[in-house]
Write a protein that holds these residues in place. Structure first.
Motif, short mmCIF file in Angstrom:
data_model
loop_
_atom_site.label_atom_id
_atom_site.label_comp_id
_atom_site.label_asym_id
_atom_site.label_seq_id
_atom_site.Cartn_x
_atom_site.Cartn_y
_atom_site.Cartn_z
N ASP A 147 -8.34 -0.51 5.72
CA ASP A 147 -8.77 0.75 6.34
C ASP A 147 -10.04 0.60 7.17
N VAL A 148 -10.90 -0.31 6.76
CA VAL A 148 -12.15 -0.47 7.50
C VAL A 148 -12.14 -1.71 8.40
N ASP B 81 -3.27 3.38 10.04
CA ASP B 81 -4.57 3.90 9.62
C ASP B 81 -5.72 3.04 10.16
N ASP B 82 -5.44 1.74 10.32
CA ASP B 82 -6.53 0.84 10.75
C ASP B 82 -6.54 0.60 12.25
N VAL C 278 -3.07 -1.08 -3.29
CA VAL C 278 -4.24 -0.20 -3.36
C VAL C 278 -5.50 -1.00 -3.03
N GLU C 279 -5.58 -2.20 -3.58
CA GLU C 279 -6.76 -3.02 -3.31
C GLU C 279 -6.81 -3.44 -1.84
N ALA D 17 0.85 -1.20 0.00
CA ALA D 17 0.00 0.00 0.00
C ALA D 17 0.88 1.25 0.00
N GLN E 269 -5.50 -2.05 0.74
CA GLN E 269 -5.74 -0.90 1.62
C GLN E 269 -7.23 -0.63 1.82
N SER E 270 -8.02 -0.84 0.76
CA SER E 270 -9.45 -0.53 0.87
C SER E 270 -10.12 -1.45 1.90
N TYR E 271 -9.62 -2.65 2.07
CA TYR E 271 -10.16 -3.55 3.09
C TYR E 271 -9.57 -3.23 4.44
#
Ligand code: ADP
Ligand code: ZN
Length: 223
Positions: free
Chosen positions: A59-60, A164-165, A52-53, A44, A55-57
């Motif tokens: 982060d949440v 971030d997470d 990138v892919e 990431a 990171q989207s998981y």
């Protein structure tokens, strides 16, 4: 003298100290330390498509889909030859599907031991709230055990930041997923007869010693 290092998996909820123990164990045995979370964070940071892919998981607080994770692990094991020479897996497998796939990938080099590093949830919540990590080499720190100079890494000089997470919502979600998806793995490996429990609440050095004992007990019969 053993002619290879152990093949081991470390299970433990977020903040159990898995990362720290896994890198020490890998160093102790001279084997690969494969941490899927570290791999995804590094990707990431570099901005690769995988990163990138993922990171989207991340982060949440959701899990990266099994197919992606399995592909990455399979590639790393093949590239490094670690199925033969030994490894410490940290953060993988995290679902029963991943555990099944790992058996397929390892084929005739089965796991020696799976360590369940157990720490109560109240304690991990406190640890995670203060957790900080080097953005470059992923060395973990804590607000109670910061780097020597400012928030720069003792080892590489990288920035030491909060992940971030590591927000409260994402952490709660990860703990929930751990109960749902990862706890069943304990039963899975118990049935295989390779599960060991280590209490992760004590001093990090004592925890490390207990882990080494567990590994030695389960690999002692090999010449
Ligand atoms: P933590 O143990 O605190 O969740 P990690 O560094 O092990 O931290 O993982 C961070 C994130 O990376 C996870 O929340 C998840 O999104 C992703 N991830 C890491 N390993 C896996 C895995 N085996 N399967 C699915 N997602 C994973
Ligand atoms: Zn660093």
């Amino acid at each position: 003298m053993k002619n290879r290092g152990p093949r081991l998996v470390l299970l433990g909820k977020q903040g159990a100290g898995k990362g720290t123990q896994a890198s020490q164990l890998a160093e102790h045995y001279g084997v690969l330390h494969l941490a899927t979370g570290d791999l995804f964070r590094a990707a990431a940071h570099e901005g690769t498509p995988l990163g990138v892919e993922a990171q989207s998981y991340m982060d949440v607080g959701e899990l990266v889909p099994d197919e992606i994770v399995i592909g990455v692990v399979e590639e790393e094991l093949a590239r490094s030859g670690a199925a033969r020479t030994g490894f410490v897996l940290d953060g993988f497998p995290r679902t029963v599907r991943q555990a099944d796939e790992l058996e397929r990938v390892l084929d005739d080099h089965p796991l020696d031991v799976v360590i369940d590093l157990d720490v109560p949830t109240e304690i991990v919540l406190h640890r995670i709230a203060g957790r900080r990590v080097c953005i470059q080499c992923q060395t973990p720190y804590h607000v109670d055990a910061p780097p020597k100079e400012g928030w720069t890494c003792d080892l590489c000089g990288g920035d030491v930041i909060q992940r971030d997470d590591d927000t409260e919502d994402a952490v709660m979600r990860r703990l929930e997923l751990w109960e749902l998806q990862t706890l069943p793995l304990i039963q899975f490996y118990r049935r295989r007869g390779i599960l060991a429990h280590v209490d992760g609440t004590g001093d990090a050095d004592d925890v490390f010693e207990s882990m080494v004992v567990s590994v030695e007990l389960r690999t002692a019969d090999e010449a």
